[in-house]
Design a protein around this motif. Structure first.
Motif, PDB file in Angstrom:
ATOM      1  N   TYR A  53       5.066  -0.680  -6.907  1.00  0.00           N
ATOM      2  CA  TYR A  53       5.936  -1.246  -7.952  1.00  0.00           C
ATOM      3  C   TYR A  53       7.329  -1.560  -7.388  1.00  0.00           C
ATOM      4  O   TYR A  53       7.906  -2.620  -7.662  1.00  0.00           O
ATOM      5  CB  TYR A  53       6.072  -0.287  -9.123  1.00  0.00           C
ATOM      6  N   LYS A  54       7.865  -0.638  -6.615  1.00  0.00           N
ATOM      7  CA  LYS A  54       9.206  -0.837  -6.047  1.00  0.00           C
ATOM      8  C   LYS A  54       9.229  -2.024  -5.095  1.00  0.00           C
ATOM      9  O   LYS A  54      10.217  -2.771  -5.036  1.00  0.00           O
ATOM     10  CB  LYS A  54       9.671   0.437  -5.337  1.00  0.00           C
ATOM     11  N   LYS A  55       8.139  -2.205  -4.365  1.00  0.00           N
ATOM     12  CA  LYS A  55       8.043  -3.351  -3.459  1.00  0.00           C
ATOM     13  C   LYS A  55       8.036  -4.649  -4.262  1.00  0.00           C
ATOM     14  O   LYS A  55       8.718  -5.628  -3.901  1.00  0.00           O
ATOM     15  CB  LYS A  55       6.767  -3.240  -2.627  1.00  0.00           C
ATOM     16  N   ALA A  56       7.301  -4.675  -5.369  1.00  0.00           N
ATOM     17  CA  ALA A  56       7.251  -5.868  -6.227  1.00  0.00           C
ATOM     18  C   ALA A  56       8.631  -6.184  -6.779  1.00  0.00           C
ATOM     19  O   ALA A  56       9.065  -7.344  -6.798  1.00  0.00           O
ATOM     20  CB  ALA A  56       6.257  -5.648  -7.373  1.00  0.00           C
ATOM     21  N   ILE A  57       9.345  -5.158  -7.227  1.00  0.00           N
ATOM     22  CA  ILE A  57      10.670  -5.351  -7.805  1.00  0.00           C
ATOM     23  C   ILE A  57      11.640  -5.870  -6.754  1.00  0.00           C
ATOM     24  O   ILE A  57      12.430  -6.778  -7.006  1.00  0.00           O
ATOM     25  CB  ILE A  57      11.167  -4.033  -8.424  1.00  0.00           C
TER      26      ILE A  57
ATOM     27  N   THR B 190       0.865  -9.569  -6.689  1.00  0.00           N
ATOM     28  CA  THR B 190      -0.208  -8.799  -6.050  1.00  0.00           C
ATOM     29  C   THR B 190       0.181  -7.334  -5.942  1.00  0.00           C
ATOM     30  O   THR B 190      -0.649  -6.439  -6.162  1.00  0.00           O
ATOM     31  CB  THR B 190      -0.528  -9.366  -4.665  1.00  0.00           C
ATOM     32  N   TYR B 191       1.454  -7.075  -5.631  1.00  0.00           N
ATOM     33  CA  TYR B 191       1.907  -5.678  -5.566  1.00  0.00           C
ATOM     34  C   TYR B 191       1.802  -5.000  -6.930  1.00  0.00           C
ATOM     35  O   TYR B 191       1.480  -3.813  -7.021  1.00  0.00           O
ATOM     36  CB  TYR B 191       3.350  -5.609  -5.062  1.00  0.00           C
ATOM     37  N   ILE B 192       2.071  -5.750  -7.994  1.00  0.00           N
ATOM     38  CA  ILE B 192       1.966  -5.169  -9.341  1.00  0.00           C
ATOM     39  C   ILE B 192       0.522  -4.788  -9.643  1.00  0.00           C
ATOM     40  O   ILE B 192       0.242  -3.699 -10.155  1.00  0.00           O
ATOM     41  CB  ILE B 192       2.507  -6.146 -10.396  1.00  0.00           C
ATOM     42  N   LEU B 193      -0.420  -5.684  -9.323  1.00  0.00           N
ATOM     43  CA  LEU B 193      -1.832  -5.375  -9.552  1.00  0.00           C
ATOM     44  C   LEU B 193      -2.299  -4.219  -8.669  1.00  0.00           C
ATOM     45  O   LEU B 193      -3.097  -3.379  -9.103  1.00  0.00           O
ATOM     46  CB  LEU B 193      -2.677  -6.620  -9.289  1.00  0.00           C
ATOM     47  N   LEU B 194      -1.790  -4.173  -7.442  1.00  0.00           N
ATOM     48  CA  LEU B 194      -2.113  -3.056  -6.551  1.00  0.00           C
ATOM     49  C   LEU B 194      -1.596  -1.749  -7.156  1.00  0.00           C
ATOM     50  O   LEU B 194      -2.301  -0.730  -7.173  1.00  0.00           O
ATOM     51  CB  LEU B 194      -1.487  -3.294  -5.176  1.00  0.00           C
ATOM     52  N   ALA B 195      -0.363  -1.785  -7.675  1.00  0.00           N
ATOM     53  CA  ALA B 195       0.232  -0.591  -8.276  1.00  0.00           C
ATOM     54  C   ALA B 195      -0.584  -0.108  -9.472  1.00  0.00           C
ATOM     55  O   ALA B 195      -0.817   1.093  -9.637  1.00  0.00           O
ATOM     56  CB  ALA B 195       1.668  -0.888  -8.702  1.00  0.00           C
ATOM     57  N   ARG B 196      -1.030  -1.042 -10.308  1.00  0.00           N
ATOM     58  CA  ARG B 196      -1.817  -0.659 -11.479  1.00  0.00           C
ATOM     59  C   ARG B 196      -3.142  -0.013 -11.067  1.00  0.00           C
ATOM     60  O   ARG B 196      -3.594   0.953 -11.689  1.00  0.00           O
ATOM     61  CB  ARG B 196      -2.069  -1.885 -12.351  1.00  0.00           C
ATOM     62  N   SER B 197      -3.752  -0.546 -10.022  1.00  0.00           N
ATOM     63  CA  SER B 197      -5.017   0.015  -9.541  1.00  0.00           C
ATOM     64  C   SER B 197      -4.804   1.413  -8.981  1.00  0.00           C
ATOM     65  O   SER B 197      -5.574   2.337  -9.261  1.00  0.00           O
ATOM     66  CB  SER B 197      -5.622  -0.894  -8.472  1.00  0.00           C
ATOM     67  N   LEU B 198      -3.757   1.576  -8.191  1.00  0.00           N
ATOM     68  CA  LEU B 198      -3.454   2.879  -7.604  1.00  0.00           C
ATOM     69  C   LEU B 198      -3.143   3.905  -8.695  1.00  0.00           C
ATOM     70  O   LEU B 198      -3.572   5.061  -8.628  1.00  0.00           O
ATOM     71  CB  LEU B 198      -2.272   2.758  -6.645  1.00  0.00           C
ATOM     72  N   SER B 199      -2.407   3.465  -9.704  1.00  0.00           N
ATOM     73  CA  SER B 199      -2.072   4.350 -10.816  1.00  0.00           C
ATOM     74  C   SER B 199      -3.331   4.799 -11.549  1.00  0.00           C
ATOM     75  O   SER B 199      -3.479   5.979 -11.904  1.00  0.00           O
ATOM     76  CB  SER B 199      -1.123   3.638 -11.780  1.00  0.00           C
ATOM     77  N   ALA B 200      -4.257   3.856 -11.773  1.00  0.00           N
ATOM     78  CA  ALA B 200      -5.509   4.184 -12.458  1.00  0.00           C
ATOM     79  C   ALA B 200      -6.343   5.174 -11.655  1.00  0.00           C
ATOM     80  O   ALA B 200      -7.128   5.940 -12.224  1.00  0.00           O
ATOM     81  CB  ALA B 200      -6.306   2.911 -12.713  1.00  0.00           C
ATOM     82  N   MET B 201      -6.175   5.180 -10.341  1.00  0.00           N
ATOM     83  CA  MET B 201      -6.903   6.112  -9.473  1.00  0.00           C
ATOM     84  C   MET B 201      -6.202   7.462  -9.356  1.00  0.00           C
ATOM     85  O   MET B 201      -6.701   8.372  -8.709  1.00  0.00           O
ATOM     86  CB  MET B 201      -7.051   5.503  -8.073  1.00  0.00           C
ATOM     87  N   GLY B 202      -5.006   7.573  -9.947  1.00  0.00           N
ATOM     88  CA  GLY B 202      -4.250   8.810  -9.851  1.00  0.00           C
ATOM     89  C   GLY B 202      -3.379   8.906  -8.614  1.00  0.00           C
ATOM     90  O   GLY B 202      -2.781   9.955  -8.348  1.00  0.00           O
TER      91      GLY B 202
END
Length: 371
Positions: free
Chosen positions: A133-137, A112-124
């Motif tokens: 991403y760091k939380k997921a890792i 879920t953190y990875i998908l959250l990170a991808r969404s946040l990245s897409a929003m800038g």
């Protein structure tokens, strides 16, 4: 089911049997019956949502997940599944809200953190994406005591890419090397490592990684373009031009490849071919015409052909009147042509659009032309 047609569990079991045989239509029909018979069971709606999602009916999938959440608002999995649909529909704001809710009610999950990170990245929202991403890792590391999953390789790669964009090459290399340890043949990872080493002027290692990437993906125009820039850094202009031509051959619709090749041709004193290339690009890519006209002006300016340079810069200004840089360069050519009054006008207009850090330079130019 024939003996007990009103038993929701039987319909669910039959639906899952159809699902296991890749009969999505039969699975959806049975799961719908189960959900109709027992509307309080959110699991039926979640399963129905998954089946709709796999069959490509995303709108129906969203409705099913929402019905599951109406029954059980604290179902973290349903929130995550709904967020995933929003993500694939490019509805990143809504996706972020669902992923955050999933983490709030369902607990920490690396996926879920990875998908959250991808969404946040897409929003800038890059800093927030990096944290996710760091939380997921960190979560995956605590569970598996290592980084041995392909899913996490993607997280390392994406995080490395964000660090690369932010300019933190040490962090970029750390994460990209972690991804490389898991998936050593991933072109994106190899390309990213090449870029990181190139940014640090380690051209030997950059060339090694670009070469590895091209072995795995020989038709990747972006790698050839970056290879051209690398050869330019190594002062190997013939190889740089060869790589830039290859990038343009593979993706002739990309204006940036034309600009790169023109730039390299000018450095190689091949002004004529560069001018022809840019002039053709003006007609081929009208949306980018201003940029190509400006590049053409640069070529004439390098040749000290002030008259033609001024004409090209003037055309660029007409195409993009609020670009302060084009006006500044046009004004400089007018200075060379002793047209101080028009030069002053262009400097004054450029001053309206220039960032604060450029204002003093433009004011000095105005003083120079007596205004």
């Amino acid at each position: 089911v024939e003996l007990s047609p009103y038993n929701a569990d039987y319909h669910e079991n039959l639906g899952m049997a159809y699902y296991s045989r890749n009969d999505l239509e039969g699975a959806i029909n049975e799961m719908r019956k189960a959900a109709t018979l027992d509307g309080r069971n959110s699991e039926y709606q979640k399963n129905l949502g998954l089946m709709f999602e796999q069959s490509g009916h995303l709108d129906q999938s969203v409705k099913a997940y929402k019905r599951a959440l109406e029954t059980n608002p604290r179902d973290g999995v349903a929130h995550a599944l709904l967020g995933r649909i929003y993500f694939h529909q490019n509805l990143y704001n809504m996706a972020v809200l669902e992923f955050q809710k999933a983490l709030e009610v369902g607990g920490d999950e690396a996926a879920t953190y990875i998908l959250l990170a991808r969404s946040l990245s897409a929003m800038g929202r890059v800093p927030d994406a990096v944290l996710a991403y760091k939380k997921a890792i960190a979560l995956q590391s605590s569970v598996s005591r290592g980084y041995g999953s392909n899913v996490m390789a993607g997280a390392f790669s994406e995080l490395g890419g964000l660090e690369l964009e932010s300019g933190d090459m040490a962090a970029a290399k750390e994460y990209l090397h972690a991804a490389e340890n898991i998936t050593p043949d991933d072109t994106r990872v190899l390309h990213g490592l090449g870029l990181a080493y190139m940014a640090e002027d380690n051209t030997r290692k950059a060339l090694d990684y670009f070469t590895k990437a091209l072995v795995r993906e020989p038709q990747n125009d972006m790698i050839f373009a970056d290879l051209a820039r690398l050869y330019e850094m190594r002062k190997a202009l013939p190889l740089a031009i060869q790589s830039a031509r290859k990038a343009l051959e593979l993706a002739s619709q990309k204006p940036e490849h034309i600009a790169l090749l023109a730039h390299l041709l000018v450095k190689d004193n091949n002004f004529e071919e560069a001018q022809v290339l840019l002039r053709n690009a003006v007609g081929k890519f009208p949306y980018h015409a201003h940029y190509f006209l400006w590049l053409e002006g640069n070529i004439y300016a390098d040749e000290k052909n002030w008259q033609d340079a001024a004409a090209s810069y003037a055309d660029a200004v007409k195409e993009a009147p609020e670009n302060w840089g084009y006006r500044r360069d046009y004004a400089l050519m007018l200075e060379h042509l002793k047209q101080k009054q028009e030069a002053a006008y262009q400097y004054k207009t450029a001053l309206k659009y220039a960032p604060p850090e450029e204002e003093e330079k433009l004011k000095a130019a105005l003083k120079r032309v007596g205004k």
